[in-house]
Design an enzyme around this catalytic site. Sequence first.
Site, short mmCIF file in Angstrom:
data_model
loop_
_atom_site.label_atom_id
_atom_site.label_comp_id
_atom_site.label_asym_id
_atom_site.label_seq_id
_atom_site.Cartn_x
_atom_site.Cartn_y
_atom_site.Cartn_z
N SER A 28 -3.52 -13.67 -3.05
CA SER A 28 -3.94 -13.27 -2.43
C SER A 28 -2.97 -11.98 -2.15
O SER A 28 -1.71 -12.48 -1.32
CB SER A 28 -3.84 -13.96 -1.36
OG SER A 28 -5.61 -14.25 -1.65
N HIS A 59 -8.58 -9.14 -3.86
CA HIS A 59 -8.31 -9.37 -5.21
C HIS A 59 -8.90 -8.48 -5.85
O HIS A 59 -10.13 -8.52 -5.93
CB HIS A 59 -8.90 -10.61 -5.45
CG HIS A 59 -8.70 -11.58 -4.72
ND1 HIS A 59 -7.33 -13.22 -5.55
CD2 HIS A 59 -8.61 -12.47 -3.35
CE1 HIS A 59 -7.71 -13.70 -4.39
NE2 HIS A 59 -8.34 -13.60 -3.14
N GLU A 84 -14.48 -19.79 -5.61
CA GLU A 84 -15.81 -18.76 -6.13
C GLU A 84 -17.09 -19.06 -6.83
O GLU A 84 -17.93 -18.32 -7.13
CB GLU A 84 -15.16 -17.68 -6.78
CG GLU A 84 -14.32 -17.26 -5.79
CD GLU A 84 -14.04 -15.35 -6.35
OE1 GLU A 84 -13.66 -14.61 -7.00
OE2 GLU A 84 -12.28 -16.50 -7.48
N ALA A 111 -0.67 -17.22 -1.93
CA ALA A 111 -0.19 -16.99 -0.41
C ALA A 111 -0.66 -18.20 -0.28
O ALA A 111 -1.48 -19.17 -0.70
CB ALA A 111 -1.32 -15.94 -0.05
N MET A 209 -4.56 -22.80 -2.37
CA MET A 209 -6.43 -23.13 -3.16
C MET A 209 -6.10 -22.48 -4.84
O MET A 209 -8.01 -22.15 -4.73
CB MET A 209 -7.99 -23.03 -2.28
CG MET A 209 -7.73 -22.79 -1.18
SD MET A 209 -8.90 -22.05 0.06
CE MET A 209 -8.75 -22.01 1.63
#
Length: 269
Positions: A28, A59, A84, A111, A209
């Site tokens: 990110s 992204h 996602e 990140a 994540m």
Amino acid sequence: MFEKIEKAATFIKDRYKGNPKIGLILGSGLGVLADEVEQPVKIPYEDIPDFPVSTVEGHAGQLVLGDLNGNEVIAMQGRFHFYEGYDFSEVTFPVRVMKALGVETLIVTNAAGGVNEQFQPGDLMIITDHINNMGGNPLIGANDSRLGARFPDMSEAYSKKLIGLAKETATKLNLTIREGVYFGNPGPMYETPAEVKMIRLLGGDSVGMSTVPEVTVARHSGIEVLGISCISNLAAGMLDQPLSHDEVIETTEKVRSEFLRFVKALVAA
Ligand code: 6GU
């Protein structure tokens, strides 16, 4: 899956005639690094057979192949996340394809939230190890021995040699760098303060994540890994303020130049 990997790799080889040994996964707000690739060949994910397509803001979704500081790289500008809705085999498909293209070293960035109380937003952290709390992993199911071992060793998920090289590189560039354990959660919600305390007790220094599935597949494939977290914010409960994705993007933008300098020097080293 083997055939799908080969098909995607052949598609890429038809468009890029080089032989990159270094793969980059850009997290990110960090995808700008791919804009520094010279004579780039850019291939949108949706063009590549069997590639998933990324959806999240911040992204872009393409492979960028070319020279970074005189070294050939294949960079993912944008990655796929479990949250996602992709399954772990989709999230990690690009790493399989990188291996098929001859990649030997993967630099993976993200990140992440700072969990270690010494950390500040904007810090860069060399990932020394990870904890998989994502609720699954990409190696579940029948093992294709052409891709890797049934029971892969994870004692050096992050190469000690590359960690040493990264520390030397940081010193040469006069960068302060942190080191620590990345704790991988499924997301998409950030943690509760109680969870953050748990992560700290369990030995996590940063939380995010992503990264864990890709690194798992890289190790399964025999690719050496270097991981860098950009600490975009402190995790929940550490400051008296809520977390936001905008903050994550803002902070990574602020340390962008430092991050770019570091990763370019790492590739050269
Ligand atoms: Cl605080 N948590 C998680 N899971 N991911 C993050 C984060 C926090 N900050 C940036 N990414």
